[in-house]
Design an enzyme around this catalytic site. Structure first.
Site, PDB file in Angstrom:
ATOM      1  N   TYR A 128      42.186  -9.625  16.642  1.00  0.00           N
ATOM      2  CA  TYR A 128      41.385  -9.491  15.415  1.00  0.00           C
ATOM      3  C   TYR A 128      40.538  -8.382  15.291  1.00  0.00           C
ATOM      4  O   TYR A 128      40.268  -7.712  16.309  1.00  0.00           O
ATOM      5  CB  TYR A 128      40.616 -10.823  14.913  1.00  0.00           C
ATOM      6  N   ARG A 157      41.424   0.389  17.013  1.00  0.00           N
ATOM      7  CA  ARG A 157      41.442  -0.706  18.013  1.00  0.00           C
ATOM      8  C   ARG A 157      42.362  -1.550  17.804  1.00  0.00           C
ATOM      9  O   ARG A 157      42.815  -2.377  18.745  1.00  0.00           O
ATOM     10  CB  ARG A 157      39.825  -1.192  18.071  1.00  0.00           C
ATOM     11  N   ARG A 170      57.546 -23.837  19.402  1.00  0.00           N
ATOM     12  CA  ARG A 170      56.679 -23.817  20.446  1.00  0.00           C
ATOM     13  C   ARG A 170      57.211 -23.561  21.636  1.00  0.00           C
ATOM     14  O   ARG A 170      57.836 -24.371  22.174  1.00  0.00           O
ATOM     15  CB  ARG A 170      55.588 -25.035  20.349  1.00  0.00           C
ATOM     16  N   HIS A 210      56.310 -20.944  25.134  1.00  0.00           N
ATOM     17  CA  HIS A 210      55.529 -19.688  25.888  1.00  0.00           C
ATOM     18  C   HIS A 210      55.859 -18.472  25.701  1.00  0.00           C
ATOM     19  O   HIS A 210      55.386 -17.363  25.154  1.00  0.00           O
ATOM     20  CB  HIS A 210      55.016 -20.096  27.270  1.00  0.00           C
ATOM     21  N   LYS A 221      40.965  -7.490  22.055  1.00  0.00           N
ATOM     22  CA  LYS A 221      40.286  -8.326  21.131  1.00  0.00           C
ATOM     23  C   LYS A 221      41.160  -9.354  20.640  1.00  0.00           C
ATOM     24  O   LYS A 221      41.570  -9.478  19.460  1.00  0.00           O
ATOM     25  CB  LYS A 221      39.701  -7.417  19.991  1.00  0.00           C
ATOM     26  N   GLU A 240      28.737  -8.498  29.035  1.00  0.00           N
ATOM     27  CA  GLU A 240      28.586  -8.075  27.670  1.00  0.00           C
ATOM     28  C   GLU A 240      28.044  -9.469  27.246  1.00  0.00           C
ATOM     29  O   GLU A 240      27.886 -10.300  27.973  1.00  0.00           O
ATOM     30  CB  GLU A 240      29.450  -7.438  26.873  1.00  0.00           C
ATOM     31  N   LEU A 285      34.755  -5.769  25.875  1.00  0.00           N
ATOM     32  CA  LEU A 285      35.263  -4.958  24.936  1.00  0.00           C
ATOM     33  C   LEU A 285      34.619  -3.729  24.719  1.00  0.00           C
ATOM     34  O   LEU A 285      33.193  -3.636  24.410  1.00  0.00           O
ATOM     35  CB  LEU A 285      35.129  -5.871  23.538  1.00  0.00           C
TER      36      LEU A 285
HETATM   37  N1  PMP Z   1      31.956  -7.879  22.815  1.00  0.00           N
HETATM   38  C1  PMP Z   1      32.578  -9.080  22.209  1.00  0.00           C
HETATM   39  C2  PMP Z   1      32.842 -10.002  23.028  1.00  0.00           C
HETATM   40  C3  PMP Z   1      32.538  -9.227  20.883  1.00  0.00           C
HETATM   41  O1  PMP Z   1      33.026 -10.137  20.452  1.00  0.00           O
HETATM   42  C4  PMP Z   1      32.162  -8.098  19.891  1.00  0.00           C
HETATM   43  C5  PMP Z   1      32.232  -8.337  18.554  1.00  0.00           C
HETATM   44  N2  PMP Z   1      33.452  -8.184  17.901  1.00  0.00           N
HETATM   45  C6  PMP Z   1      31.436  -6.799  20.689  1.00  0.00           C
HETATM   46  C7  PMP Z   1      31.499  -6.723  21.823  1.00  0.00           C
HETATM   47  C8  PMP Z   1      31.129  -5.912  19.807  1.00  0.00           C
HETATM   48  O2  PMP Z   1      32.038  -5.100  19.215  1.00  0.00           O
HETATM   49  P1  PMP Z   1      32.010  -4.283  17.916  1.00  0.00           P
HETATM   50  O3  PMP Z   1      30.700  -3.199  18.022  1.00  0.00           O
HETATM   51  O4  PMP Z   1      33.269  -3.409  17.550  1.00  0.00           O
HETATM   52  O5  PMP Z   1      31.742  -5.308  16.807  1.00  0.00           O
END
Ligand code: PMP
Length: 302
Positions: free
Chosen positions: A46, A65, A113, A115, A162, A195, A220
């Site tokens: 997403y 991305r 379904r 895997h 993501k 993060e 991320l």
């Molecule tokens: N880390 C995580 C786990 C996130 O969910 C997000 C938000 N999408 C971010 C970092 C920040 O990413 P962005 O600046 O692209 O929103």
């Protein structure tokens, strides 16, 4: 007459509209199949972009991305880039979102379904939604600053992709809420912050350097984080890409988080300990103020 985007309008006249697999559908009736692999296996990726003043912020980087996430999971792209840009803008336009966000999710599709990937190729699923948020509320939050808690990073090893597999993030953010905080910072086995549950983590050192963790499979690579690199460059600030510990963060001059939906949010407390003087830091607020001078803005209505 086509609906116009006006700041005072919070709602589309006919209610919210979602784009689901080729159709624009009333939000309340929008649904996916029970054997959608996104639903059953979190086999989907997403993006969420900010919408500000009737423009989508950093759409190119978000879609780049998205392409990287899809490629990492070998999910095919649902459509061409121009078609995707058209529909993303159209969803924002139809929902009359002037300030808010647009969300897009692409999954491997619907299959019985099992895997492994479906042996017969299936069309990827795609859902796009948009929602309004109140700018004044976000600004109040930024001027108050937020608290974060820290907890062990128990996520899988590829959080650079993501994916919608966000259960650890959900639990971390709920723990933050129950502790009266807004965000949870994940901490790796070495004691270094990776993060936030839905944001990237930063500190400012005593001599005014910005510190954030370098890109790796452990974070991320945030689009807003990239934008802050750009702002820092223009503002003449130094960015140090290195991990920092919770202890260093607690003793830092400032701390903040970045994400597309929050841009830059000052962190004023970590595990209940004040950061700096316990008020939002001036560098974080400056970065927040200048962010949109540098970011790409794609107008929804030309
Ligand atoms: N880390 C995580 C786990 C996130 O969910 C997000 C938000 N999408 C971010 C970092 C920040 O990413 P962005 O600046 O692209 O929103």
């Amino acid at each position: 007459m086509s609906p116009s985007l006006s700041p005072g309008r919070a709602k589309a006249p006919n209610g919210r509209i979602a784009y689901v697999n080729g159709r624009y559908i009333p939000h309340a009736r929008a649904s996916v199949h029970i054997e959608d692999r996104g639903y059953q296996f979190a086999d989907a990726v997403y993006e969420a972009c900010e919408v500000r003043d009737g423009a989508i912020i950093d759409l190119t980087r978000h879609l780049d991305r998205l392409d990287r996430s899809l490629a990492a999971l070998r999910i095919s792209r649902p459509m061409s880039r121009p078609a995707l840009v058209f529909i993303v803008r159209e969803v924002v336009r139809r929902n009359l979102v002037h300030d808010g966000s647009v969300y897009l999710q692409v999954g491997r599709g619907v299959a019985r379904r099992d895997h492994p990937f479906p042996s017969a190729p299936v069309a990827p699923s795609i859902v796009i939604t948009a929602k309004h948020t109140d700018r004044a509320t976000s600004e109040r939050l930024a001027s108050a600053g937020i608290g974060v808690i820290t907890l062990a990073d128990n996520r899988w090893g590829r959080v650079d992709i993501k994916t919608v597999g966000l259960l650890a993030n959900v639990l971390a953010k709920q723990a933050a809420r129950e502790a009266g905080a807004r965000e949870a910072w994940f901490v790796d086995a070495g004691g270094f912050v990776t993060e936030g549950g839905s944001s990237n983590a930063w500190i400012v050192t005593a001599d005014g350097k910005l510190v954030t963790r370098p890109d790796s499979a452990a974070i991320l690579s945030g689009i807003t984080r990239r934008g802050v690199f750009d702002v820092a460059k223009v503002a003449g600030l130094t960015v140090e890409l290195r991990p920092f510990t919770v202890a260093e963060a607690k003793a830092a001059r400032e701390a903040f988080v970045t994400s597309a939906t929050s841009i830059v949010l000052p962190v004023v407390a970590i595990d209940g300990n004040p950061v700096g003087n316990g008020h939002p830091g001036s560098i974080a607020l400056e970065l927040r103020l200048r962010f949109h001078d540098v970011a790409e803005a794609t107008l929804v209505v030309n």
